[in-house]
Structures are given as structure tokens and as C-alpha cells.
Scaffold this active site. Structure first.
Site, short mmCIF file in Angstrom:
data_model
loop_
_atom_site.label_atom_id
_atom_site.label_comp_id
_atom_site.label_asym_id
_atom_site.label_seq_id
_atom_site.Cartn_x
_atom_site.Cartn_y
_atom_site.Cartn_z
N SER A 191 0.58 -1.03 0.69
CA SER A 191 -0.06 0.53 -0.21
C SER A 191 0.52 1.15 0.35
CB SER A 191 -1.14 0.41 1.10
OG SER A 191 -2.08 0.94 0.90
N HIS A 396 -7.52 -5.48 0.50
CA HIS A 396 -6.39 -4.31 0.34
C HIS A 396 -5.17 -5.41 1.71
CE1 HIS A 396 -4.15 -1.27 -0.45
NE2 HIS A 396 -4.35 -0.72 0.85
#
Ligand SMILES: *[C@@H]1O[C@H](CO)[C@@H](O)[C@H](O)[C@H]1NC(C)=O
Length: 424
Positions: A191, A396
């Protein structure tokens, strides 16, 4: 706008008041099972900091401190060799550098424990593992001159992930290479740990030669298709939130604190009726797949996150969503941009300068690294490869916290690194 601003402000104030160290006095009393895998006691692991956690599971650990060119003092954690395999000290090994995402720390690579967390898996596979901590997080809240807790001054917090990429990464990577005596390393980020890398490769292109390969888990650069409700909510107000917060002396967002630690242990454990609420909060923040979610681990996750960021980190992402660009921080007015960059709008990061090989490990249902945005990134990087996680619902936070992250992601990254090392 005002309401959002006040919400951010109120959250910062209430959380900042509760800070304390999760450092345990001693870890000896916790060492029971030398061969423990995963977490053998989630309520204990929630309270141990990263070095103590690594010691508890009988892995070697070193703590290093690195000062950036602009004075931030960063803490790095190193696992120089394995515990069960590849466990001979002082042997030269290839270096892998791990960089965490937003609101978290090096803890992300160890909290899931031996046999499962990426740092341990790499150490067992024969790598010298270095973990970075971005300026401003729990382990890197220090500066040679500036005070992160200064009243009514946010000077310490005037940075976004651009400075993490252009200043923290060069300092930490140079340091890891100097200590290990290696010429290059493999970089793995998640990320924001990928966003900062793309800035690093574009703004400090001379560093590309030090990166043998880069593995971007849930790559985030373009965010036009972002589906995170929280980030989308913030994006139209990004600049105003930062100026309002800074006006009253707040530059930090969601610092590490006792409040969430206690919350995690009390209300998110397996016996708590409120556990599903904790699951829902993380799902809204980061997006995940119910099948990949191990709720038993919630107290440990919440014992280590949030670990603190600058308000500007959030604002810079918000600008990217609102404008659809991957570019430098918008100073808020044409004049201010001109003063900072010599142009009326913020210059884009030139991704064609990111020349080291980049492997984009993405998934179909990641709300923060949407496939369309990953595609655009893929088209603009100099040497990209796209690798899709073979599970459509993978999301995610699953890259770090998913039950099958090792089989679905880490094993493939390690195979790629081995193949690359064997070919040079
Ligand atoms: C979930 O976490 C607990 C505690 O670390 C562990 O014992 C258990 O094996 C994990 N479950 C799965 C399915 O990975």
C-alpha cells in the site's frame, strides 16, 4: 467541511491524550513454546512492541536508528537470520527490505507470527530481513531538532508520503546496504509502502540501481477509482482539513495509543460479543474478504495499529482521489504551488524514471488499489510485471492479515526473488 475537520481534530485530541509505550518490562516470562507458530497468546502479543515480539518467538533481532538528511530519526528492525532454518549468524545473505503501509508500522510484518508473517518466512528462507518505519509512526516519532508533541506547532508534521519516499527510503536503504555490505536489495512494500517507493524511484532515480527487484503488494499510485468510503469522504476536503488542523496546532492523525490497544483486547477478542464491530471497522478502513479474516487476531492488530501518520499524508491521498493524478502535494493555491515547484499546479511524478523491475501484486476486489488504477500505473512504469492474486475476493488488508497470504502472495514473491538472484 467544518464538521469533518472538527471530527479529525477531536479524534486526534482524544487519542493523543492516551499515549503510552507498549514495551513490556521483560519478555522472559512469556517464552514458553520455542516452536510456537502464529500467535500463541493474542492478548500478550497485543502489548509487546516489535523487538520484544521478535525476541519472544526466539528470533534474532537488531534495532537500528537512522537519521534522514532533514533530521528525522527513524527506527529500523532487522531479523538477520532464521530460527529453524538458515540460522547461522554472520553469514552473508541477500537483503530484503520491507516497508509498511499507512497508519501501521514494521509490526505488520511480524504480528502474525512465525510460519505466517512475511519477515519470519523470509528469514527462514535465507534472507537478511530489514524493516523500515516511516517518519512520524510510533517507532520514528523523533527528530534532531523538531518536537512531534510541540504545542501549537506542526513543524514536525509537515510531510506526506513524498518525503517518506524521497528522504526516508534513501536513508534506510543506504544504511541497510552499508551494514550488510551488499550492493543491492529486494524491496517489498504494501500500500503506502508502494506509493512511497514510486516517489523514491521517480525523484531519486540514481537509487534504481540499488534495487534488484521491487514487489508492490496492493500497489497505490493513481487513485481515481478508489472505493474506500473514508478516503472518498475526505478527498474533496483534503486541503481544508490540513489547514484547519494546522491552524490549531495539530499535524498528527491517529497516533499509537493505549485507548485502541485496550479497546482491541477488551472488545475484539474471541469471547467479546462486540468482536463483529471490530471486524466491520477494519473492513471499512481497509477492505477485506470475510473468508480471509481471522477475527482471533484482532486484539494483536489493534495493539499495533493505528501507529500514527501526519494529517498531510491523508490529505495528499485525498488530492490524488479528487484530481485523478499521481503528483506532488498541492500547496492549496497557484501562488503557493509556484513558490514550491515553479509551476501553478503540482508536477506529476515521472513513473518512467522508476527503472528497477517492479512486480505489481494486485487483486480484483481491492477497493484501495483498483484494477483500473493498477493498469494505468502498469502502463507508465519502466519495467513492470503484473501478477494477479489467484483469488478474486482477496482484498487490501488481506496482503498482511489474510489467512492465505503466505500461499497466495508471499510464496510467489519468494520464488520470483530466488529466480532473479539465481539469474544474476
Ligand atoms: C487465527 O489466529 C489464531 C491465533 O494466532 C491461530 O491460532 C489460528 O490458527 C488462526 N486461524 C487460521 C485459520 O489461520
Amino acid at each position: 467541511m467544518l464538521r469533518v475537520g472538527l471530527l479529525v481534530v477531536a479524534t486526534c485530541v482524544s487519542l493523543a491524550a492516551a499515549r503510552r509505550s507498549p514495551n513490556a518490562d521483560t519478555v522472559e516470562k512469556w517464552v514458553k513454546d520455542v516452536n510456537a507458530r502464529y500467535s500463541d497468546n493474542v492478548l500478550e502479543d497485543a502489548l509487546l512492541d516489535v523487538p520484544d515480539l521478535i525476541r519472544k518467538y526466539r528470533y534474532p533481532v537488531e534495532v537500528h536508528s537512522v537519521t534522514t538528511e532533514d533530521g528525522y530519526i527513524l527506527e529500523m528492525h532487522r531479523i538477520p537470520h532464521g530460527r529453524d532454518a538458515n540460522n547461522v549468524p554472520n553469514q552473508k545473505k541477500p537483503v530484503v527490505f520491507l516497508m509498511h503501509g499507512m497508519l501501521v508500522s514494521s509490526a505488520d510484518y511480524v504480528i502474525f507470527g512465525p510460519g505466517r508473517a512475511l519477515a519470519y518466512v523470509l528469514a527462514e528462507e535465507g534472507y537478511d530481513v530489514w524493516m523500515g518505519n516511516a517518519r512520524g509512526n510510533y517507532y520514528s516519532r523523533k527528530h534532531v531538532r523538531l518536537n512531534p508533541d510541540a504545542l501549537l506547532s506542526t513543524a514536525f508534521w509537515k510531510f506526506s508520503w513524498e518525503e517518506i519516499g524521497s528522504k526516508d527510503l534513501p536513508a534506510m536503504i543506504d544504511y541497510a546496504l552499508a551494514v550488510s555490505g551488499e550492493k543491492g536489495l529486494h524491496y517489498i512494500g504494501h500500500s503506502q509502502g508502494t506509493t512511497s517507493y514510486f516517489v523514491f524511484g521517480a525523484m531519486r532515480p540514481e537509487y534504481n540501481s540499488k534495487i534488484i527487484s521491487m514487489h508492490a503488494m496492493a500497489p497505490v499510485a493513481y487513485m481515481a477509482h478508489n472505493q474506500s468510503p473514508i478516503l472518498n469522504f475526505i478527498s474533496p476536503h483534503a486541503n481544508r482539513i490540513e489547514s484547519l488542523a494546522s491552524l490549531i496546532g495539530i499535524g498528527e492523525f491517529l497516533p499509537s495509543n493505549e485507548f485502541t490497544q485496550q479497546l482491541g483486547s477488551k472488545y475484539c477478542n474471541d469471547d467479546a460479543l462486540t468482536q463483529p464491530i471490530c471486524s466491520a471497522v477494519i473492513m471499512i478502513m481497509g477492505g477485506w474478504n470475510v473468508d480471509q479474516h481471522n477475527a482471533t487476531m484482532l486484539p494483536v492488530i489493534m495493539g499495533h495499529a493505528p501507529a500514527g501518520i501526519s494529517v498531510r499524508q491523508l490529505a495528499h491521498y485525498g488530492q490524488g482521489i479528487a484530481a485523478g493524478h499521481f503528483r506532488r502535494y498541492d500547496q492549496g493555491s497557484r501562488i503557493a504551488n509556484y513558490r514550491a515547484y515553479g509551476s501553478f499546479s503540482p508536477p506529476p511524478y515521472d513513473l518512467s524514471k522508476v527503472t528497477a523491475p517492479v512486480f505489481l501484486h494486485y487483486s480484483d476486489s481491492d477497493p484501495l488499489a483498483h484494477v483500473n488504477d493498477v493498469d494505468r500505473l502498469f502502463r507508465e512504469l519502466a519495467r513492470p510485471t503484473k501478477i494477479r492474486v489467484p483469488m478474486a475476493s482477496f482484498s487490501h488488508v488481506d496482503f498482511n492479515y489474510g489467512i492465505n497470504a503466505k500461499e497466495l502472495v508471499y510464496d510467489r514473491i519468494i520464488n520470483l526473488i530466488k529466480a532473479i538472484d539465481a539469474s544474476v
